[in-house]
Enzyme design. Structure first.
Site, mmCIF file in Angstrom:
data_model
loop_
_atom_site.group_PDB
_atom_site.id
_atom_site.type_symbol
_atom_site.label_atom_id
_atom_site.label_comp_id
_atom_site.label_asym_id
_atom_site.label_seq_id
_atom_site.Cartn_x
_atom_site.Cartn_y
_atom_site.Cartn_z
ATOM 1 N N HIS A 124 0.861 -1.175 0.000
ATOM 2 C CA HIS A 124 0.000 0.000 0.000
ATOM 3 C C HIS A 124 0.901 1.230 0.000
ATOM 4 O O HIS A 124 2.016 1.203 0.515
ATOM 5 C CB HIS A 124 -0.873 -0.041 1.256
ATOM 6 C CG HIS A 124 -1.952 0.988 1.322
ATOM 7 N ND1 HIS A 124 -1.717 2.303 1.667
ATOM 8 C CD2 HIS A 124 -3.293 0.883 1.111
ATOM 9 C CE1 HIS A 124 -2.866 2.967 1.664
ATOM 10 N NE2 HIS A 124 -3.834 2.131 1.324
ATOM 11 N N ASP A 201 3.022 -4.428 8.004
ATOM 12 C CA ASP A 201 1.722 -3.760 7.897
ATOM 13 C C ASP A 201 0.641 -4.830 8.049
ATOM 14 O O ASP A 201 0.409 -5.629 7.145
ATOM 15 C CB ASP A 201 1.630 -3.064 6.540
ATOM 16 C CG ASP A 201 0.255 -2.478 6.250
ATOM 17 O OD1 ASP A 201 -0.665 -2.651 7.076
ATOM 18 O OD2 ASP A 201 0.093 -1.870 5.175
ATOM 19 N N GLN A 204 -4.509 -5.485 6.863
ATOM 20 C CA GLN A 204 -5.412 -6.424 6.196
ATOM 21 C C GLN A 204 -5.432 -7.793 6.862
ATOM 22 O O GLN A 204 -6.376 -8.560 6.663
ATOM 23 C CB GLN A 204 -5.002 -6.585 4.722
ATOM 24 C CG GLN A 204 -5.144 -5.324 3.888
ATOM 25 C CD GLN A 204 -6.582 -4.842 3.789
ATOM 26 O OE1 GLN A 204 -7.519 -5.618 3.821
ATOM 27 N NE2 GLN A 204 -6.750 -3.527 3.669
ATOM 28 N N LYS A 227 -10.863 -1.564 10.079
ATOM 29 C CA LYS A 227 -10.901 -2.796 9.295
ATOM 30 C C LYS A 227 -11.233 -4.007 10.181
ATOM 31 O O LYS A 227 -11.318 -5.134 9.682
ATOM 32 C CB LYS A 227 -9.566 -3.021 8.586
ATOM 33 C CG LYS A 227 -9.192 -1.878 7.627
ATOM 34 C CD LYS A 227 -7.887 -2.161 6.923
ATOM 35 C CE LYS A 227 -7.371 -0.929 6.194
ATOM 36 N NZ LYS A 227 -8.228 -0.489 5.086
ATOM 37 N N CYS A 365 -4.648 2.197 -3.832
ATOM 38 C CA CYS A 365 -3.444 2.738 -3.172
ATOM 39 C C CYS A 365 -2.289 1.748 -3.261
ATOM 40 O O CYS A 365 -1.479 1.626 -2.322
ATOM 41 C CB CYS A 365 -3.735 3.109 -1.722
ATOM 42 S SG CYS A 365 -4.860 4.494 -1.536
#
Length: 407
Positions: A124, A201, A204, A227, A365
Site C-alpha cells: 500500500h 503492515d 489487512q 478494518k 493505493c
C-alpha cells in the site's frame, strides 16, 4: 468454520446490512477498505459519550478516572489479543498510516547514507511513501523485493537483497490489492540473520487471522480498528520494547512528557512517549470492544469461513468469459481483484453500485502492483465474515449483468 445459521445471527448484529441502496438490499463487499460496525461497538461509543466522556490520565475526578480505566483496559485487550508481553508495547495511533510514520520519523535519527531498507513490491502507498521520504532525509537506499505473476513475493530475490547494509525491512502481512498472505515468520527470521529490523503492515491481516506477534518475531506491527469492526481514526503500533525505547518521539506536546522547562524536556515512559496530545479516547475504547466482539466469534472460525467464501466466489466469477483474477497466490484470503477483458473496472463498479453492490475500483493505493500487471486498476470485491454464499452468487450475477450491458 462458521455455519450458515451462525452467519445469519452475526448479520443481525450489523444494522447497516439491512439498508437499501438504489432500491436493492445492500451487498457490502468493500471490507478491505472499511469493515462494518456491530451494535456492540456502536453501543460502546454511545455509552462513552453518554456517561463518562472526559480527558484521560490527567484528571482526579470520577469521569476522567472511569475513562482512563476503560482506555487502558482496551490497551490490555489488544496486548492479549496480539500475544504481546507488556501493555506499553501497544501504542494507540490514528491508524496504520500514522503508525508507519511514527517508525519512519524515528528511524531518520538512526539511519545514515548508504544504509539500505527493503520494501515489497505489493505494498500500500502508506508503506512506500514514508520510506521514500526517509531515504531523502538520510541518504539511505530503498530496494524492492519483487513479486511474481501469481502475486507472491520472490523469496530467493529477497534473500539476495539482504546484506549487512540492510537496516530495516517492510512488507504487508496480507496484500490489500491481491489478498496474498505473506510468510511473515520466515521473512522476519531471514531479516534478523543480517541484523535488520522488520515492520509488518497488518492492516489487512488483523481482521482475518489469529496474529501472535511473539510467535511471528516482528519488531513492529500495525493495525487499524476500522478494518476490524471498529471506528475510523484509531489504530495501533506494536513495537518491541528495545525499539520503542530507542526511537525518538514522533511529535511533541502534552502527555508525552515527564518534565518541561524552557531549558530542557524529558520524555514520559512508554507508551505515553508516542501518544502526545489528547488521544481518541472513545476510539481506543471502541477498538477494544471490536476486538472482544471478533474474539467472541473466533478469529480461527472467521478466517476459515472467509477463505472458503473467497474460493467459492472466485470459482464462480471465473466462469464469466474474459474475466481475469489478479492475485492467485496459493495462500490468500478475503480479496478478489479482477477485470473483464475490454471493459474498464470503473464502469463495472458503477453498474454494480446501481444494483446495490458495493465494491472498490481503481489501484487501491497500490499503484506499483497495477504497473506490474500493466493495468489501470481492478474491481476489488473483499469479503468479511458477515458476507454469505448467496451474496457471492449475487455478485457473480451482477458482474455478468454489467458485462452484458457494457459489451
Amino acid at each position: 468454520m462458521l455455519k450458515k445459521e451462525e452467519v445469519e445471527n452475526i448479520r443481525a448484529d450489523f444494522p447497516i446490512l439491512s439498508e437499501q441502496v438504489k432500491g436493492q438490499p445492500l451487498l457490502y463487499l468493500d471490507n478491505a477498505a472499511t469493515s462494518q460496525t456491530p451494535t456492540a461497538v456502536i453501543d460502546t461509543i454511545v455509552d462513552y459519550y453518554s456517561r463518562y466522556n472526559a480527558n484521560i490520565h490527567r484528571g482526579v475526578h470520577h469521569l476522567s478516572q472511569t475513562a482512563t480505566d476503560a482506555f487502558e483496559e482496551a490497551r490490555a485487550t489488544l496486548q492479549e489479543h496480539f500475544g504481546v508481553d507488556k501493555p506499553h508495547q501497544i501504542i494507540f495511533t490514528s491508524g496504520t498510516t500514522h503508525s508507519i510514520n511514527i517508525v519512519a520519523s524515528g528511524m531518520s535519527a538512526l539511519l545514515k547514507s548508504g544504509d539500505e531498507i527493503l520494501v515489497s513490491a505489493m505494498e500500500h502507498h502508506s508503506n512506500i511513501v514514508p520510506w521514500q521520504m526517509l531515504c531523502e532525509k538520510t541518504g539511505a537506499v530503498l530496494k524492492v523485493i519483487p513479486m511474481n505473476e501469481a502475486g507472491e513475493l520472490d523469496l530467493k530475490a529477497y534473500s539476495a537483497l539482504l546484506n549487512e547494509r540492510t537496516k530495516m525491512v517492510f512488507f504487508n502481512h496480507i496484500s490489500n490489492a491481491l489478498g496474498t498472505v505473506n510468510p511473515v515468520a520466515q521473512m522476519v527470521e531471514m531479516a534478523h540473520r543480517v541484523g535488520a529490523a522488520v515492520l509488518v503492515d497488518g492492516a489487512q491481516a488483523a481482521p482475518h487471522l489469529v496474529v501472535n506477534l511473539k510467535e511471528l518475531g516482528v519488531d513492529f506491527y500495525t493495525a487499524s480498528a476500522h478494518k476490524m469492526c471498529g471506528p475510523t481514526g484509531i489504530g495501533m503500533l506494536y513495537g518491541k520494547e528495545e525499539w520503542l525505547l530507542k526511537l525518538p518521539p514522533y511529535q511533541g506536546g502534552g502527555e508525552m512528557i515527564a518534565e518541561v522547562t524552557f531549558d530542557k524536556t524529558t520524555y514520559a515512559d512508554l507508551p505515553h512517549k508516542f501518544e502526545a496530545g489528547t488521544p481518541n479516547v472513545c476510539g481506543g475504547i471502541a477498538f477494544g470492544a471490536a476486538v472482544k466482539y471478533m474474539n467472541s466469534i473466533g478469529l480461527d472460525k472467521i478466517g476459515a469461513y472467509e477463505e472458503e467464501l473467497t474460493r467459492y466466489a472466485s470459482e464462480k466469477l471465473l466462469e464469466i468469459p474474459g474475466l481475469k483474477i489478479y492475485g492467485t497466490a496459493e495462500n490468500k484470503t478475503s480479496v478478489i481483484s479482477f477485470n473483464v477483458e475490454g471493459l474498464h473496472p470503473y464502469d463495472i463498479g458503477s453498474l454494480l453500485d446501481q444494483m446495490g453492490i458495493a465494491v472498490r475500483t481503481g489501484h487501491h493505493c497500490a499503484q506499483p502492483i497495477m504497473d506490474f500487471y500493466r493495468i489501470p486498476g481492478t474491481v476489488r470485491a473483499s469479503f468479511s465474515f458477515y458476507n454469505t454464499y448467496e451474496e457471492a452468487d449475487r455478485l457473480v450475477a451482477g458482474v455478468q449483468r454489467a458485462v452484458n450491458m457494457l459489451q
